[in-house]
Design a protein around this motif. Sequence first.
Motif, PDB file in Angstrom:
ATOM      1  N   ARG A  36     -11.174 -20.095 -10.315  1.00 19.00           N
ATOM      2  CA  ARG A  36     -11.939 -18.872 -10.027  1.00 19.00           C
ATOM      3  C   ARG A  36     -13.415 -19.051 -10.358  1.00 19.00           C
ATOM      4  N   VAL A  37     -13.713 -19.714 -11.480  1.00 25.04           N
ATOM      5  CA  VAL A  37     -15.110 -19.957 -11.840  1.00 25.04           C
ATOM      6  C   VAL A  37     -15.785 -20.828 -10.779  1.00 25.04           C
ATOM      7  N   ILE A  38     -15.112 -21.897 -10.386  1.00 28.99           N
ATOM      8  CA  ILE A  38     -15.706 -22.798  -9.394  1.00 28.99           C
ATOM      9  C   ILE A  38     -15.948 -22.067  -8.076  1.00 28.99           C
ATOM     10  N   ARG A  39     -14.970 -21.327  -7.598  1.00 30.33           N
ATOM     11  CA  ARG A  39     -15.131 -20.604  -6.331  1.00 30.33           C
ATOM     12  C   ARG A  39     -16.284 -19.613  -6.403  1.00 30.33           C
ATOM     13  N   ALA A  40     -16.401 -18.899  -7.538  1.00 34.01           N
ATOM     14  CA  ALA A  40     -17.453 -17.894  -7.666  1.00 34.01           C
ATOM     15  C   ALA A  40     -18.843 -18.508  -7.625  1.00 34.01           C
ATOM     16  N   CYS A  41     -18.962 -19.766  -8.047  1.00 31.76           N
ATOM     17  CA  CYS A  41     -20.261 -20.457  -8.028  1.00 31.76           C
ATOM     18  C   CYS A  41     -20.656 -20.910  -6.622  1.00 31.76           C
ATOM     19  N   SER A 226     -16.431 -14.346 -14.812  1.00 36.54           N
ATOM     20  CA  SER A 226     -16.196 -13.487 -15.965  1.00 36.54           C
ATOM     21  C   SER A 226     -16.215 -14.301 -17.253  1.00 36.54           C
ATOM     22  N   GLU A 227     -16.620 -13.643 -18.330  1.00 31.09           N
ATOM     23  CA  GLU A 227     -16.607 -14.316 -19.630  1.00 31.09           C
ATOM     24  C   GLU A 227     -15.180 -14.709 -20.001  1.00 31.09           C
ATOM     25  N   ALA A 233     -11.009 -21.316 -19.142  1.00 28.54           N
ATOM     26  CA  ALA A 233     -10.957 -22.439 -18.206  1.00 28.54           C
ATOM     27  C   ALA A 233     -11.023 -23.805 -18.877  1.00 28.54           C
ATOM     28  N   THR A 234     -11.881 -23.952 -19.874  1.00 29.53           N
ATOM     29  CA  THR A 234     -12.108 -25.250 -20.526  1.00 29.53           C
ATOM     30  C   THR A 234     -12.995 -25.024 -21.742  1.00 29.53           C
ATOM     31  N   ASP A 235     -13.337 -26.107 -22.451  1.00 26.61           N
ATOM     32  CA  ASP A 235     -14.128 -25.953 -23.677  1.00 26.61           C
ATOM     33  C   ASP A 235     -15.619 -26.191 -23.459  1.00 26.61           C
TER      34      ASP A 235
END
Length: 253
Positions: A36-41, A226-227, A233-235
């Motif tokens: 989700r983070v990657i897609r949002a970017c 999102s935070e 997702a990862t560290d």
Amino acid sequence: MEDLPTSATEPDGSVVVRVLSYNIRSMRDDVAALARVIRACRPDVVCVQEAPRFFRWRKAAAGLARTSGLVYVSGGATASGPMILSSLRAHVERAEDVLLPRTPGLHQRGFATAVLRFGRARLGVLSCHLSIKDQERYEQGRLLLERLSAMGVPHAVAAGDLNDRPDGRTFGLLANALQDGWATKPWGREHTTRLGDPLQRIDAVFATEGVQVLGCGVPMGLAGVSERDLRAATDHLPVLAALRVPPSGCAGS
């Protein structure tokens, strides 16, 4: 938060390319949050560090690419961790995995590299994860610069987990030879260590001369990021850059 320029092709043949650098800790955390983070970017290129390297690593890499709306380009186990993914916008001219000299007792390190074409613009890409030991890390920084020069393209980007801070000598070596994205055009959040950890910028996107940095930083506050997902997702926190790349063969290229 100021908007980061979106991917585009401009009338003169220049392209705006979004490059994301992300240490994904071998996908040991919440893979759905990671995607989700990657897609949002909305990246055109993702320079991954700590990609899966062991059992069925190709399947894991392909799965991440698919759920992120991307395709696999290079790296993973064959580069000892660094990997490159791209959108379908990129045409892959060539790709090469590079294993670096190994210090006994330390992890094998490598580079994932590719030359990508976006219309009339060509961009060399290098994903890296440098050593935790100062001397080895510095030698790897020198090899990184040599590898970029050897790619044979006028414009290139190197991105990754440096295991070094801006006041460190390896970070300084790279920043003296290349444009440090955050220092050139800061956007978003600076520090890339996990939320709640000591504030450090140890992940970065660098670009060669002639590439215009339109913005670079951690995409905290970007729509869709999102935070909660960043924590799950990862560290590491990702670094997103928007770069304007001139067309190949134009004046100044």
